[in-house]
Design an enzyme around this catalytic site. Structure first.
Site, PDB file in Angstrom:
ATOM      1  N   TYR A  61       0.835  -1.210   0.000  1.00  0.00           N
ATOM      2  CA  TYR A  61       0.000   0.000   0.000  1.00  0.00           C
ATOM      3  C   TYR A  61       0.870   1.261   0.000  1.00  0.00           C
ATOM      4  O   TYR A  61       0.372   2.349  -0.294  1.00  0.00           O
ATOM      5  CB  TYR A  61      -0.922   0.052   1.213  1.00  0.00           C
ATOM      6  CG  TYR A  61      -1.906  -1.079   1.344  1.00  0.00           C
ATOM      7  CD1 TYR A  61      -2.154  -1.981   0.309  1.00  0.00           C
ATOM      8  CD2 TYR A  61      -2.613  -1.262   2.535  1.00  0.00           C
ATOM      9  CE1 TYR A  61      -3.051  -3.017   0.457  1.00  0.00           C
ATOM     10  CE2 TYR A  61      -3.526  -2.290   2.686  1.00  0.00           C
ATOM     11  CZ  TYR A  61      -3.735  -3.176   1.644  1.00  0.00           C
ATOM     12  OH  TYR A  61      -4.632  -4.203   1.807  1.00  0.00           O
TER      13      TYR A  61
ATOM     14  N   LYS B 287       1.252  -6.604   6.054  1.00  0.00           N
ATOM     15  CA  LYS B 287       1.336  -7.815   5.229  1.00  0.00           C
ATOM     16  C   LYS B 287       2.630  -7.829   4.421  1.00  0.00           C
ATOM     17  O   LYS B 287       3.115  -6.776   3.990  1.00  0.00           O
ATOM     18  CB  LYS B 287       0.144  -7.875   4.256  1.00  0.00           C
ATOM     19  CG  LYS B 287      -1.204  -7.631   4.911  1.00  0.00           C
ATOM     20  CD  LYS B 287      -2.333  -7.585   3.889  1.00  0.00           C
ATOM     21  CE  LYS B 287      -3.604  -7.051   4.506  1.00  0.00           C
ATOM     22  NZ  LYS B 287      -3.593  -5.571   4.604  1.00  0.00           N
TER      23      LYS B 287
ATOM     24  N   HIS C 237       0.249 -11.752   1.998  1.00  0.00           N
ATOM     25  CA  HIS C 237      -0.764 -10.988   1.273  1.00  0.00           C
ATOM     26  C   HIS C 237      -1.532 -11.831   0.241  1.00  0.00           C
ATOM     27  O   HIS C 237      -2.747 -11.707   0.092  1.00  0.00           O
ATOM     28  CB  HIS C 237      -0.119  -9.778   0.593  1.00  0.00           C
ATOM     29  CG  HIS C 237      -1.056  -8.622   0.428  1.00  0.00           C
ATOM     30  ND1 HIS C 237      -0.659  -7.305   0.546  1.00  0.00           N
ATOM     31  CD2 HIS C 237      -2.379  -8.573   0.176  1.00  0.00           C
ATOM     32  CE1 HIS C 237      -1.706  -6.509   0.354  1.00  0.00           C
ATOM     33  NE2 HIS C 237      -2.757  -7.254   0.118  1.00  0.00           N
TER      34      HIS C 237
ATOM     35  N   LEU D 146     -17.807  -3.667   1.678  1.00  0.00           N
ATOM     36  CA  LEU D 146     -18.930  -2.934   1.096  1.00  0.00           C
ATOM     37  C   LEU D 146     -18.979  -3.098  -0.419  1.00  0.00           C
ATOM     38  O   LEU D 146     -19.680  -2.373  -1.115  1.00  0.00           O
ATOM     39  CB  LEU D 146     -18.838  -1.438   1.451  1.00  0.00           C
ATOM     40  CG  LEU D 146     -18.813  -1.129   2.955  1.00  0.00           C
ATOM     41  CD1 LEU D 146     -18.609   0.358   3.197  1.00  0.00           C
ATOM     42  CD2 LEU D 146     -20.097  -1.601   3.612  1.00  0.00           C
TER      43      LEU D 146
ATOM     44  N   ILE E 254     -13.062  -4.625   7.889  1.00  0.00           N
ATOM     45  CA  ILE E 254     -12.165  -3.463   7.834  1.00  0.00           C
ATOM     46  C   ILE E 254     -12.580  -2.509   6.711  1.00  0.00           C
ATOM     47  O   ILE E 254     -11.915  -2.422   5.676  1.00  0.00           O
ATOM     48  CB  ILE E 254     -10.696  -3.893   7.662  1.00  0.00           C
ATOM     49  CG1 ILE E 254     -10.547  -4.979   6.577  1.00  0.00           C
ATOM     50  CG2 ILE E 254     -10.099  -4.363   8.971  1.00  0.00           C
ATOM     51  CD1 ILE E 254      -9.105  -5.235   6.165  1.00  0.00           C
TER      52      ILE E 254
ATOM     53  N   LYS F 228     -12.932   0.877   4.558  1.00  0.00           N
ATOM     54  CA  LYS F 228     -12.020   1.994   4.340  1.00  0.00           C
ATOM     55  C   LYS F 228     -12.792   3.188   3.812  1.00  0.00           C
ATOM     56  O   LYS F 228     -13.790   3.035   3.101  1.00  0.00           O
ATOM     57  CB  LYS F 228     -10.908   1.620   3.364  1.00  0.00           C
ATOM     58  CG  LYS F 228     -11.385   1.358   1.941  1.00  0.00           C
ATOM     59  CD  LYS F 228     -10.230   1.317   0.953  1.00  0.00           C
ATOM     60  CE  LYS F 228      -9.648   2.677   0.679  1.00  0.00           C
ATOM     61  NZ  LYS F 228     -10.487   3.523  -0.208  1.00  0.00           N
ATOM     62  N   SER F 229     -12.344   4.361   4.183  1.00  0.00           N
ATOM     63  CA  SER F 229     -12.888   5.595   3.649  1.00  0.00           C
ATOM     64  C   SER F 229     -11.911   6.711   3.969  1.00  0.00           C
ATOM     65  O   SER F 229     -11.193   6.644   4.971  1.00  0.00           O
ATOM     66  CB  SER F 229     -14.259   5.919   4.253  1.00  0.00           C
ATOM     67  OG  SER F 229     -14.735   7.155   3.750  1.00  0.00           O
TER      68      SER F 229
ATOM     69  N   ARG G  86     -17.959   9.516   6.716  1.00  0.00           N
ATOM     70  CA  ARG G  86     -18.153   8.082   6.464  1.00  0.00           C
ATOM     71  C   ARG G  86     -17.306   7.239   7.403  1.00  0.00           C
ATOM     72  O   ARG G  86     -17.697   6.133   7.773  1.00  0.00           O
ATOM     73  CB  ARG G  86     -17.816   7.760   5.005  1.00  0.00           C
ATOM     74  CG  ARG G  86     -18.874   8.265   4.042  1.00  0.00           C
ATOM     75  CD  ARG G  86     -18.788   7.580   2.685  1.00  0.00           C
ATOM     76  NE  ARG G  86     -19.691   8.248   1.752  1.00  0.00           N
ATOM     77  CZ  ARG G  86     -19.342   8.714   0.569  1.00  0.00           C
ATOM     78  NH1 ARG G  86     -18.090   8.608   0.172  1.00  0.00           N
ATOM     79  NH2 ARG G  86     -20.213   9.283  -0.229  1.00  0.00           N
TER      80      ARG G  86
END
Length: 277
Positions: free
Chosen positions: A51, A76, A109, A191, A230, A232-233, A238
């Protein structure tokens, strides 16, 4: 502040059931984004070497004022670093970027089965666990056949398998395998990466019924199934909304309606073939 429940991993370590993911958050934005999440009440943060935001994440952790023992940090090892010695070096580099002396959960990963290195990679992680540099070890994107081989050749059963999981990809077989071996299932893209799932009439209707947003409905579904999740935003409102999912419960009718949404359709790569090199 919202109190997030924890699950107990197969080695006795407690892990918050809802955490904050930082996939696709640029490093120069990670400090502010993770800081917002920590201020909102998140105590579990999920990052990864690939990332390229471990430094920004580490700055947020250091600046939060939250005692280290109250934080749960996951990172990871990336595909190009698989192998025994390279994994140990990759871990040292991640630790330095994060500014920590240990991580709570370290994951492989992707399995990359054709490369045949995930067993050696995991053995390196077992040594990190034995040395107290990680509190738990696990995998990500492993299929049951990969887990079967791994469990047959190593001494420590993975504590977690983090996989793509959402109402349109419910991973029933994988969840059953995990349960059989006391492996916690952790959902990434919970989501559905926003690709239509939150506009599905069933999800919208359940949200109206409970006075909640579609995202909150989907996160509540994960929690009701006992999954670690987990979301993310980068949007502060949010980030807070995704944590505000403990004041209501889905009933049997809701759960049945959401179960009917399963299409077995992946949004991400196929773990059987993905190399990401």
């Amino acid at each position: 502040m919202t109190k997030v429940p924890s699950i107990t991993l197969n080695n006795g370590v407690a892990m918050p059931q809802l955490g904050f993911g930082v996939w696709q958050v640029p490093d120069d934005e990670a400090t502010a984004t993770v800081s917002t999440a920590l201020e909102a009440g998140y105590r579990s943060v999920d990052t990864a070497a690939v990332y390229e935001n471990e430094k920004g994440t580490g700055r947020a952790l250091a600046g939060s004022g939250i005692p280290r023992e109250e934080l749960f940090v996951t990172t990871k090892v990336w595909n190009t670093d698989q192998g025994y010695d390279t994994t140990l070096r990759a871990f040292d580099a991640s630790l330095e970027r994060l500014g920590l002396d240990r991580v709570d959960l370290y994951l492989i990963h992707w399995p990359m089965p054709d490369a045949g290195r995930y067993v050696d990679t995991y053995r390196a992680m077992e040594s990190l666990l034995a040395d107290g540099r990680v509190r738990a070890i696990g995998v990500s994107n492993f299929l049951p056949e990969h887990l079967e081989r791994l469990i047959g050749e190593v001494g420590v059963v993975p504590a977690v398998n983090q996989i793509e999981l959402h109402p349109q990809l419910q991973q029933t077989d994988a969840r059953a395998f995990h349960a059989l071996h006391s492996i916690a299932t952790e959902s990434w893209s919970p989501l559905g990466q926003g690709r239509g799932l939150l506009e599905v009439p069933t999800v919208v209707a359940i949200g109206r019924k409970h006075g909640r947003t579609p995202a909150q409905v989907v996160l509540a579904w994960h929690l009701a199934l006992g999954l670690v999740v987990i979301p993310k935003s980068s949007t502060p409102s949010r980030i807070r909304e995704n944590l505000d999912v403990f004041g209501f419960e889905l009933d049997e009718e809701d759960m049945a309606a959401l179960a009917a949404l399963d299409e077995g359709r992946r949004l991400g790569p196929d773990p059987a073939t993905f190399t990401g090199l």
